[in-house]
Scaffold this motif. Structure first.
Motif, PDB file in Angstrom:
ATOM      1  N   SER A 141       0.831  -1.201   0.000  1.00 38.72           N
ATOM      2  CA  SER A 141       0.000   0.000   0.000  1.00 38.72           C
ATOM      3  C   SER A 141       0.869   1.256   0.000  1.00 38.72           C
ATOM      4  CB  SER A 141      -0.951   0.011   1.202  1.00 38.72           C
ATOM      5  OG  SER A 141      -0.224   0.159   2.393  1.00 38.72           O
ATOM      6  N   VAL A 142       0.364   2.299  -0.616  1.00 44.58           N
ATOM      7  CA  VAL A 142       1.088   3.569  -0.702  1.00 44.58           C
ATOM      8  C   VAL A 142       1.456   4.071   0.689  1.00 44.58           C
ATOM      9  CG1 VAL A 142       0.833   6.016  -1.326  1.00 44.58           C
ATOM     10  CG2 VAL A 142       0.128   4.243  -2.926  1.00 44.58           C
ATOM     11  N   GLU A 143       0.595   3.830   1.662  1.00 45.79           N
ATOM     12  CA  GLU A 143       0.846   4.328   3.014  1.00 45.79           C
ATOM     13  C   GLU A 143       2.135   3.790   3.630  1.00 45.79           C
ATOM     14  OE1 GLU A 143      -2.031   3.169   1.901  1.00 45.79           O
ATOM     15  OE2 GLU A 143      -3.628   4.552   2.462  1.00 45.79           O
ATOM     16  N   ARG A 144       2.624   2.663   3.163  1.00 44.08           N
ATOM     17  CA  ARG A 144       3.861   2.079   3.705  1.00 44.08           C
ATOM     18  C   ARG A 144       5.113   2.776   3.191  1.00 44.08           C
ATOM     19  NH1 ARG A 144       3.517  -2.485   6.607  1.00 44.08           N
ATOM     20  NH2 ARG A 144       1.493  -3.498   6.686  1.00 44.08           N
ATOM     21  N   GLY A 145       4.965   3.605   2.179  1.00 50.50           N
ATOM     22  CA  GLY A 145       6.098   4.328   1.611  1.00 50.50           C
ATOM     23  C   GLY A 145       5.650   5.116   0.402  1.00 50.50           C
ATOM     24  N   GLY A 146       5.288   4.374  -0.648  1.00 57.13           N
ATOM     25  CA  GLY A 146       4.798   5.060  -1.834  1.00 57.13           C
ATOM     26  C   GLY A 146       4.796   4.167  -3.048  1.00 57.13           C
ATOM     27  N   SER A 147       4.586   4.795  -4.191  1.00 57.95           N
ATOM     28  CA  SER A 147       4.634   4.075  -5.455  1.00 57.95           C
ATOM     29  C   SER A 147       5.049   5.024  -6.559  1.00 57.95           C
ATOM     30  CB  SER A 147       3.275   3.443  -5.785  1.00 57.95           C
ATOM     31  OG  SER A 147       2.326   4.437  -6.126  1.00 57.95           O
ATOM     32  N   VAL A 148       5.489   4.427  -7.654  1.00 59.98           N
ATOM     33  CA  VAL A 148       5.838   5.175  -8.859  1.00 59.98           C
ATOM     34  C   VAL A 148       4.995   4.608  -9.986  1.00 59.98           C
ATOM     35  CG1 VAL A 148       7.676   5.805 -10.481  1.00 59.98           C
ATOM     36  CG2 VAL A 148       8.205   5.521  -8.037  1.00 59.98           C
ATOM     37  N   GLU A 149       4.259   5.485 -10.657  1.00 60.60           N
ATOM     38  CA  GLU A 149       3.426   5.100 -11.784  1.00 60.60           C
ATOM     39  C   GLU A 149       3.916   5.857 -13.011  1.00 60.60           C
ATOM     40  OE1 GLU A 149      -0.533   4.493  -8.970  1.00 60.60           O
ATOM     41  OE2 GLU A 149      -0.534   6.100 -10.460  1.00 60.60           O
ATOM     42  N   ARG A 208       3.797   8.782  -5.814  1.00 65.02           N
ATOM     43  CA  ARG A 208       2.810   8.885  -4.739  1.00 65.02           C
ATOM     44  C   ARG A 208       3.502   8.516  -3.432  1.00 65.02           C
ATOM     45  NH1 ARG A 208      -1.837   5.027  -6.386  1.00 65.02           N
ATOM     46  NH2 ARG A 208      -2.760   6.021  -4.544  1.00 65.02           N
ATOM     47  N   VAL A 209       3.381   9.368  -2.412  1.00 57.57           N
ATOM     48  CA  VAL A 209       4.134   9.196  -1.172  1.00 57.57           C
ATOM     49  C   VAL A 209       3.179   9.168   0.027  1.00 57.57           C
ATOM     50  CG1 VAL A 209       5.952  10.198   0.281  1.00 57.57           C
ATOM     51  CG2 VAL A 209       6.135  10.334  -2.214  1.00 57.57           C
ATOM     52  N   SER A 210       3.490   8.319   0.974  1.00 60.89           N
ATOM     53  CA  SER A 210       2.675   8.083   2.163  1.00 60.89           C
ATOM     54  C   SER A 210       2.346   9.351   2.934  1.00 60.89           C
ATOM     55  CB  SER A 210       3.402   7.123   3.104  1.00 60.89           C
ATOM     56  OG  SER A 210       2.674   6.962   4.304  1.00 60.89           O
ATOM     57  N   ARG A 211       1.097   9.451   3.344  1.00 57.97           N
ATOM     58  CA  ARG A 211       0.647  10.545   4.199  1.00 57.97           C
ATOM     59  C   ARG A 211       1.230  10.457   5.600  1.00 57.97           C
ATOM     60  NH1 ARG A 211      -3.914   8.492   7.324  1.00 57.97           N
ATOM     61  NH2 ARG A 211      -4.474   6.447   6.504  1.00 57.97           N
ATOM     62  N   PHE A 212       1.802   9.313   5.945  1.00 63.27           N
ATOM     63  CA  PHE A 212       2.383   9.143   7.277  1.00 63.27           C
ATOM     64  C   PHE A 212       3.780   9.752   7.396  1.00 63.27           C
ATOM     65  CE2 PHE A 212      -0.731   5.581   7.284  1.00 63.27           C
ATOM     66  CZ  PHE A 212      -1.527   6.068   8.306  1.00 63.27           C
ATOM     67  N   LEU A 213       4.332  10.214   6.297  1.00 69.95           N
ATOM     68  CA  LEU A 213       5.601  10.935   6.352  1.00 69.95           C
ATOM     69  C   LEU A 213       5.315  12.409   6.617  1.00 69.95           C
ATOM     70  CD1 LEU A 213       7.488   9.336   3.339  1.00 69.95           C
ATOM     71  CD2 LEU A 213       7.842   8.884   5.766  1.00 69.95           C
ATOM     72  N   THR A 214       6.256  13.081   7.224  1.00 66.38           N
ATOM     73  CA  THR A 214       6.103  14.520   7.430  1.00 66.38           C
ATOM     74  C   THR A 214       6.275  15.224   6.083  1.00 66.38           C
ATOM     75  OG1 THR A 214       8.444  14.943   7.807  1.00 66.38           O
ATOM     76  CG2 THR A 214       7.114  14.315   9.754  1.00 66.38           C
ATOM     77  N   PRO A 215       5.814  16.462   5.980  1.00 64.50           N
ATOM     78  CA  PRO A 215       6.026  17.193   4.729  1.00 64.50           C
ATOM     79  C   PRO A 215       7.500  17.258   4.325  1.00 64.50           C
ATOM     80  CG  PRO A 215       4.384  18.321   6.043  1.00 64.50           C
ATOM     81  CD  PRO A 215       4.950  17.206   6.907  1.00 64.50           C
ATOM     82  N   ASN A 216       8.392  17.476   5.284  1.00 56.62           N
ATOM     83  CA  ASN A 216       9.824  17.533   4.953  1.00 56.62           C
ATOM     84  C   ASN A 216      10.350  16.183   4.475  1.00 56.62           C
ATOM     85  OD1 ASN A 216      10.160  20.261   5.422  1.00 56.62           O
ATOM     86  ND2 ASN A 216      10.760  19.970   7.551  1.00 56.62           N
ATOM     87  N   GLN A 217       9.894  15.103   5.089  1.00 57.01           N
ATOM     88  CA  GLN A 217      10.314  13.774   4.647  1.00 57.01           C
ATOM     89  C   GLN A 217       9.795  13.493   3.240  1.00 57.01           C
ATOM     90  OE1 GLN A 217       8.592  11.614   7.948  1.00 57.01           O
ATOM     91  NE2 GLN A 217      10.594  11.278   8.894  1.00 57.01           N
ATOM     92  N   ALA A 218       8.560  13.842   2.975  1.00 51.02           N
ATOM     93  CA  ALA A 218       7.981  13.600   1.643  1.00 51.02           C
ATOM     94  C   ALA A 218       8.714  14.407   0.581  1.00 51.02           C
ATOM     95  CB  ALA A 218       6.504  13.949   1.664  1.00 51.02           C
ATOM     96  N   LYS A 219       9.167  15.599   0.931  1.00 47.38           N
ATOM     97  CA  LYS A 219       9.884  16.423  -0.048  1.00 47.38           C
ATOM     98  C   LYS A 219      11.180  15.772  -0.505  1.00 47.38           C
ATOM     99  CE  LYS A 219       7.864  20.903   0.780  1.00 47.38           C
ATOM    100  NZ  LYS A 219       7.323  21.074  -0.550  1.00 47.38           N
ATOM    101  N   ASP A 220      11.719  14.834   0.256  1.00 45.34           N
ATOM    102  CA  ASP A 220      12.903  14.092  -0.195  1.00 45.34           C
ATOM    103  C   ASP A 220      12.602  13.386  -1.525  1.00 45.34           C
ATOM    104  OD1 ASP A 220      14.228  14.867   2.111  1.00 45.34           O
ATOM    105  OD2 ASP A 220      13.954  12.934   3.115  1.00 45.34           O
ATOM    106  N   TYR A 221      11.381  12.883  -1.659  1.00 46.29           N
ATOM    107  CA  TYR A 221      10.990  12.209  -2.901  1.00 46.29           C
ATOM    108  C   TYR A 221      10.823  13.199  -4.038  1.00 46.29           C
ATOM    109  CZ  TYR A 221      10.479   7.966  -0.231  1.00 46.29           C
ATOM    110  OH  TYR A 221      10.733   6.871   0.555  1.00 46.29           O
ATOM    111  N   GLU A 222      10.272  14.358  -3.724  1.00 45.28           N
ATOM    112  CA  GLU A 222      10.144  15.391  -4.745  1.00 45.28           C
ATOM    113  C   GLU A 222      11.522  15.817  -5.248  1.00 45.28           C
ATOM    114  OE1 GLU A 222       7.695  19.515  -5.405  1.00 45.28           O
ATOM    115  OE2 GLU A 222       8.599  19.197  -3.444  1.00 45.28           O
ATOM    116  N   ALA A 223      12.459  15.997  -4.322  1.00 42.22           N
ATOM    117  CA  ALA A 223      13.809  16.389  -4.707  1.00 42.22           C
ATOM    118  C   ALA A 223      14.472  15.311  -5.563  1.00 42.22           C
ATOM    119  CB  ALA A 223      14.655  16.669  -3.460  1.00 42.22           C
TER     120      ALA A 223
END
Length: 106
Positions: free
Chosen positions: A41-49, A87-102
């Motif tokens: 599930s995406v909530e465990r980390g994420g996915s790439v489509e 797609r990145v898990s909602r359980f990560l903080t905004p700063n943690q999720a931005k690591d994927y954006e970067a």
């Protein structure tokens, strides 16, 4: 990596669907937050489509975000670059999720 037979969204290779998809885990997600969710599930980390074009990826992102607007408990972070939707898990903080954006834009 998924196949058309085991894709949980039934979009792989189908009209208006993605051409490939993979799921990933993130160790920063607390196990207690996801203990009742599927292993991929995406909530465990994420996915790439990956879609045939950017329009397909954007349409998918817009759909996911429209659902999340009405159901905040299923929200997620979504990052788009060309035909790739991360797609990145909602359980990560905004700063943690931005690591994927970067990483996507790096």
């Amino acid at each position: 990596m998924y196949t058309a037979e085991d894709d949980p969204n039934h979009l792989l290779g189908r009209p208006n669907g993605y051409t490939s998809k993979t799921a990933f885990g993130d160790s920063r997600v607390k196990p207690a937050d996801v203990e009742y969710l599927g292993a991929d599930s995406v909530e465990r980390g994420g996915s790439v489509e990956v879609f045939p074009d950017e329009a397909g990826a954007k349409a998918r992102m817009d759909f996911i975000q429209s659902v999340a607007k009405n159901l905040p408990a299923v929200g997620e972070y979504d990052y788009l670059k060309g035909p790739v939707l991360v797609r990145v898990s909602r359980f990560l903080t905004p700063n943690q999720a931005k690591d994927y954006e970067a990483a996507l834009n790096g």
